[in-house]
Write an enzyme that holds these catalytic residues in place. Structure first.
Site, short mmCIF file in Angstrom:
data_model
loop_
_atom_site.label_atom_id
_atom_site.label_comp_id
_atom_site.label_asym_id
_atom_site.label_seq_id
_atom_site.Cartn_x
_atom_site.Cartn_y
_atom_site.Cartn_z
N ASP A 178 0.85 -1.19 0.00
CA ASP A 178 0.00 0.00 0.00
C ASP A 178 0.89 1.24 0.00
O ASP A 178 2.11 1.17 0.14
CB ASP A 178 -0.95 -0.02 1.20
CG ASP A 178 -2.28 0.64 0.90
OD1 ASP A 178 -2.30 1.61 0.12
OD2 ASP A 178 -3.31 0.19 1.44
N TRP A 179 0.27 2.39 -0.15
CA TRP A 179 0.98 3.62 -0.42
C TRP A 179 1.66 4.19 0.83
O TRP A 179 1.07 4.30 1.88
CB TRP A 179 0.02 4.66 -0.96
CG TRP A 179 -0.39 4.61 -2.41
CD1 TRP A 179 -0.98 5.64 -3.09
CD2 TRP A 179 -0.26 3.56 -3.37
NE1 TRP A 179 -1.22 5.27 -4.40
CE2 TRP A 179 -0.78 4.01 -4.59
CE3 TRP A 179 0.26 2.26 -3.30
CZ2 TRP A 179 -0.81 3.21 -5.75
CZ3 TRP A 179 0.23 1.46 -4.44
CH2 TRP A 179 -0.29 1.95 -5.64
#
Length: 618
Positions: free
Chosen positions: A326-327
């Site tokens: 994920d970011w």
């Protein structure tokens, strides 16, 4: 292998990886052998990208800490990007995409094309931060609305249409489906899920993947092709059971707990997605707390978690595709004016280099929303990462580019994009789904559908609706005094507790009840108006038993326009609510607090159960 191939037609030298007649594995092997460590490292990052003014190449976007496009592609050698912002001008977006692709092909070695991805953007949504507004694309209900319809064929049709619109714009990777299960009703990201049922979520995810990846168009191979949009299923191993429903984008929400020892339930939709052929997978930010299985007990974010990614996902479940974190697991970032810490939960003490190494060692092939290839290079040079490990991920990432036809046909046709994106037939299908997905919860004395002819000229009090449209389209007289109204129509948002400004404010968390002041305001209206219609936009379950008692009719919606909603209220052209609740509706916040975060259908005495939904025919 020979370092070149002679083209039989004109005698020119063609590198083997450019020969579309060779097997993809051969082409990848040839290309990998030519790339530098720096070029391979660039493949391991999935950055963000924003078009500049009028479709130009951006010089940078400080609001999201995003560098300029040339810096990302030429300077840092990135080849994968998530498109930010709505598509409001189709031609301009298609031409911008071609400019980006041309930069990658003409200004870097080996002509490796860009893969452009997107968060969900084909829904009628206001969920900024977790999805993108549809803009010019067809607009469908959010995935909760698709779940409310329980129709696998419709989900596949939605995905097929979205695929065609995406491809026309150059989008080759959908950062979806989101198959997290909504077992903790206070969580802010439920609107992107298929609800509370693992069985239904798996079935709809399978249809979703089929529609986007279009295996039937792959020439009989059943694999990805130039007609496919690859899917990234998220967020492994299921992000629903957040402690107290707080989201792990934020430090106070970093814990994911399993008081019901129910991890397996949350994994079920991922099993189905893997079997359906999803090509990519994204772990969430959260760190597991209290898991009894010693193999999974390390309390670090899932993207850092070797037991979860390599052990559970790859070895036990047999996933062989790409894993993208994920970011923002490595670097702090500025988002919408707010400084957010890196979501390195359990790994806060590690340096940026150590975080990168731990993520890759866990089994991730890419790091989301980072552009730090120099750290992979440093890790390799210092012996923390082997050349073989880097090549392993680079080969998977390049293979997908070949499978998606990007090497052989990297550009899009802006004229075709204008023709296909937002096609009237697609728009009509999306609006039809919006209408059908609405759920009728209460309909006292069968007040719905309202007959327009019987109420024309009557006074109407409205909230959450544009009054001019009601006056011009339906002939109502809109009043701002409930005591003067014959009818009240309220479109409400599910209750939540407002948080700080900036990025955090986009996340609707906390209590699922309206405040005392809001309850009083609503009661004053509903007590004086003879007929009252209430619609609640459910981006997560709401505890509103008072509305069920006070209103003449109550509907639930999951992303629908004012026009679609009013068509259902008035039964225009036979429009009617067909949706069924994709989760229970709790009776109170206290009941939610008393439930177990990882256990479905666990609140005491809910107002309505999963699957409830009335129709106009009974």
């Amino acid at each position: 292998m020979s370092s070149h191939l002679t083209n039989a037609q004109d005698g020119s030298v063609q590198l083997p990886y450019k020969d579309r007649n060779l097997p993809i594995s051969t082409r990848v092997e040839d290309l990998i052998s030519r790339m530098s460590l720096e070029e391979k490292a660039g493949l391991l990052f999935h950055g963000m990208i924003i078009p500049g003014p009028d479709g130009s190449l951006s010089k940078g976007h400080p609001e999201f800490s995003v560098p300029g496009t040339e810096e990302l592609i030429v300077g840092r050698k990135l080849k994968h990007f998530n498109l930010l912002g709505p598509v409001t001008n189709v031609r301009q977006t298609a031409e911008w995409y071609n400019r980006v692709q041309r930069l990658a092909l003409e200004e870097t070695r080996w002509e490796v094309p860009i893969t452009l991805s997107t968060d969900p953007r084909s829904h009628f949504t206001e969920a900024v931060g977790t999805s993108s507004r549809a803009g010019s694309l067809s607009q469908w209900p959010e995935t909760l609305g698709l779940a409310a319809l329980r129709d696998e064929k419709l989900v596949e049709r939605f995905a097929d249409i979205a695929r065609r619109e995406y491809l026309a714009l150059g989008l080759k990777l959908a950062l979806s489906p989101q198959v997290d299960l909504s077992t903790e009703y206070r969580w802010a990201r439920i609107n992107g899920t298929f609800g509370e049922s693992a069985e239904l979520s798996g079935k709809l995810a399978e249809a979703f993947i089929r529609g986007f990846q279009a295996p039937h168009l792959s020439g009989g191979t059943g694999k990805l092709s130039a007609h496919s949009v690859s899917t990234m299923t998220k967020h492994f191993p299921g992000a629903g059971p957040e402690r107290d429903g707080e989201d792990s984008h934020f430090e106070y929400g970093q814990d994911q707990i399993y008081p019901g020892d129910n991890l397996d339930y949350h994994i079920e939709p991922f099993r189905v997605a893997i079997k359906a052929g999803t090509r990519q997978m994204m772990p969430y930010y959260s760190k597991p707390v209290g898991l009894k299985d010693s193999r999974l007990a390390e309390e670090v974010g899932f993207g850092f978690h070797k037991g979860i990614v390599s052990g559970l996902l790859k070895e036990e479940l047999g996933f062989e595709g790409i894993v993208c974190s994920d970011w923002g697991l490595v670097s702090d970032a500025e988002i919408l004016g707010e400084r957010l810490k890196a979501r390195a939960w359990g790994c806060e003490h590690l340096s940026s280099l150590e975080r990168v190494v731990k993520i890759i060692d866990a089994g991730c092939d890419q790091l989301g929303s980072e552009w730090l290839p120099e750290l992979v290079v440093e890790a390799a040079e210092r012996g923390f990462l082997s050349q073989e490990r880097i090549d392993y991920s680079a080969q998977k990432l390049l293979s997908e580019k070949f499978e998606l036809g990007l090497f052989d046909s990297p550009y899009v046709d802006p004229d075709y994009a204008v023709e296909i994106v937002g096609h009237p037939d697609f728009v009509a299908e999306g609006e039809s789904a919006q209408r059908s997905s609405i759920t009728l919860l209460v309909n006292k004395l069968h007040v719905l559908p309202l007959a327009i002819s019987a109420i024309k000229g009557k006074k109407v009090y409205v909230e959450g609706l544009e009054p001019t449209a009601l006056e011009e389209t339906y002939g109502f007289i809109v009043t701002d005094q409930p005591s003067d109204a014959d009818i009240a129509i309220l479109r409400l948002q599910a209750p939540f507790e407002k948080r700080s400004k900036g990025f955090e404010a986009q996340y609707h968390a906390g209590s699922v009840e309206f405040s005392s002041a809001e309850k009083q305001h609503q009661a004053q209206i509903l007590s004086v108006v003879p007929i009252s219609i209430v619609d609640i936009y459910l981006d997560r379950p709401a505890a509103v038993p008072e509305l069920f008692d006070q209103a003449s009719a109550v509907l639930a919606s999951y992303g629908s326009s004012q026009h679609a909603f009013l068509d259902v209220v008035f039964g225009v052209d036979g429009a009617s609510p067909k949706g069924k609740l994709p989760f229970d509706l709790p009776s109170s916040t206290a009941a939610v607090i008393d439930s177990r975060e990882d256990v479905p259908f666990d609140t005491g005495s809910p107002s309505f159960r999963y699957g409830h939904g009335l129709s106009y025919t009974r």
